[in-house]
Design an enzyme around this catalytic site. Structure first.
Site, short mmCIF file in Angstrom:
data_model
loop_
_atom_site.label_atom_id
_atom_site.label_comp_id
_atom_site.label_asym_id
_atom_site.label_seq_id
_atom_site.Cartn_x
_atom_site.Cartn_y
_atom_site.Cartn_z
N PRO A 8 0.79 -1.22 0.00
CA PRO A 8 0.00 0.00 0.00
C PRO A 8 0.82 1.28 0.00
CG PRO A 8 -0.15 -1.12 2.13
CD PRO A 8 0.57 -2.04 1.20
N ASN A 9 0.31 2.23 -0.76
CA ASN A 9 0.84 3.58 -0.88
C ASN A 9 2.14 3.68 -1.66
OD1 ASN A 9 -1.31 4.80 0.66
ND2 ASN A 9 -0.37 3.85 2.44
N ARG A 16 4.75 11.03 -2.72
CA ARG A 16 4.41 10.91 -1.30
C ARG A 16 5.66 11.11 -0.45
NH1 ARG A 16 4.13 5.32 1.67
NH2 ARG A 16 3.55 6.00 3.74
N TYR A 21 10.93 9.21 1.03
CA TYR A 21 10.95 8.22 -0.04
C TYR A 21 11.60 8.69 -1.34
CZ TYR A 21 7.68 5.99 3.13
OH TYR A 21 7.09 5.43 4.23
N ASN A 73 8.00 -5.37 -0.65
CA ASN A 73 7.91 -4.23 0.26
C ASN A 73 6.46 -4.18 0.68
OD1 ASN A 73 7.66 -1.79 1.57
ND2 ASN A 73 9.05 -0.71 0.20
N ALA A 76 3.09 -0.66 5.11
CA ALA A 76 2.59 -0.72 6.49
C ALA A 76 2.13 -2.12 6.88
CB ALA A 76 1.46 0.29 6.70
N HIS A 79 4.01 -4.35 9.43
CA HIS A 79 3.95 -4.16 10.87
C HIS A 79 2.78 -4.86 11.55
CE1 HIS A 79 7.06 -1.43 9.79
NE2 HIS A 79 6.22 -0.72 9.05
N ASP A 86 2.10 -15.39 6.84
CA ASP A 86 1.71 -16.79 6.63
C ASP A 86 1.80 -17.17 5.15
OD1 ASP A 86 1.29 -17.17 9.33
OD2 ASP A 86 -0.91 -17.06 9.19
N GLU A 97 12.50 -9.13 2.04
CA GLU A 97 11.71 -7.94 2.35
C GLU A 97 12.59 -6.70 2.21
OE1 GLU A 97 8.99 -8.24 5.65
OE2 GLU A 97 9.58 -6.25 6.35
N HIS A 99 12.55 -2.32 2.62
CA HIS A 99 11.92 -1.06 3.02
C HIS A 99 12.84 0.07 2.56
CE1 HIS A 99 8.75 -2.85 5.41
NE2 HIS A 99 9.66 -3.74 5.78
N ILE A 100 12.27 1.07 1.93
CA ILE A 100 13.05 2.17 1.39
C ILE A 100 13.70 2.97 2.51
CG2 ILE A 100 12.87 4.32 0.06
CD1 ILE A 100 10.48 2.86 -1.44
N SER A 101 12.95 3.26 3.55
CA SER A 101 13.48 4.02 4.68
C SER A 101 14.00 3.06 5.75
CB SER A 101 12.40 4.92 5.27
OG SER A 101 11.38 4.14 5.87
N ARG A 106 12.30 5.45 12.51
CA ARG A 106 11.02 6.14 12.31
C ARG A 106 10.10 5.90 13.50
NH1 ARG A 106 8.68 5.30 6.62
NH2 ARG A 106 7.43 7.04 7.36
N ARG A 110 6.76 1.25 13.60
CA ARG A 110 7.42 0.74 12.40
C ARG A 110 8.67 -0.09 12.70
NH1 ARG A 110 5.18 3.65 8.04
NH2 ARG A 110 4.32 5.66 8.67
#
Length: 142
Positions: A8-9, A16, A21, A73, A76, A79, A86, A97, A99-101, A106, A110
């Protein structure tokens, strides 16, 4: 084939929160990634819906024999989505996995990823370069 799944996002990358990002859209980054690694077939999928991400993981794990790995990625969902965790645990192909940040620098919520323990590895804080690092990790032959 390696599949990149964004949650998402992440369809809003480049617009954004550019201070977190960056200003590059994922489509622009993906074009560059494919140009720099033409030897790797890279599929891309993005969804803002948890169930659609789970369905994609299932299809890749059970119905796509040429899939050699997944870079995810979960946004959210990392978390709190035990359902995505699963789904990752239910397949045999490796998942990394990304994550950009740096999620540990943060908001406190997170700091923990519930999906990462189901993955082979997790990269965070490398910006978009994290996708390329994951791609290389999945394609290196020992």
């Amino acid at each position: 084939m390696i599949c990149i799944i964004n949650g998402p996002n992440l369809n809003l990358l480049g617009r954004r929160q550019p201070e977190i990002y960056g200003t590059t859209s994922f489509e622009d980054y993906l074009r560059t990634l494919r140009e720099e690694h033409p030897e790797i077939d890279i599929e891309y999928y993005q969804s803002n819906c948890e169930g659609e991400i789970i369905d994609k993981i299932h299809r890749l794990g059970y119905d796509t024999p040429d899939c050699e790995g997944i870079i995810i990625n979960p946004g959210a969902y990392a978390h709190y989505s035990y359902a995505i965790a699963d789904a990752i645990s239910s397949i045999q192909i490796p998942v990394i996995e990304v994550h950009i940040s740096n999620i540990h620098a943060r908001d406190e919520f997170r700091h923990k990823s519930v999906t990462a323990p189901s993955c082979r590895a997790m990269l965070c804080g490398f910006g978009l370069k994290g996708y390329e690092l994951a791609l290389l990790a999945l394609t290196i032959r020992n």
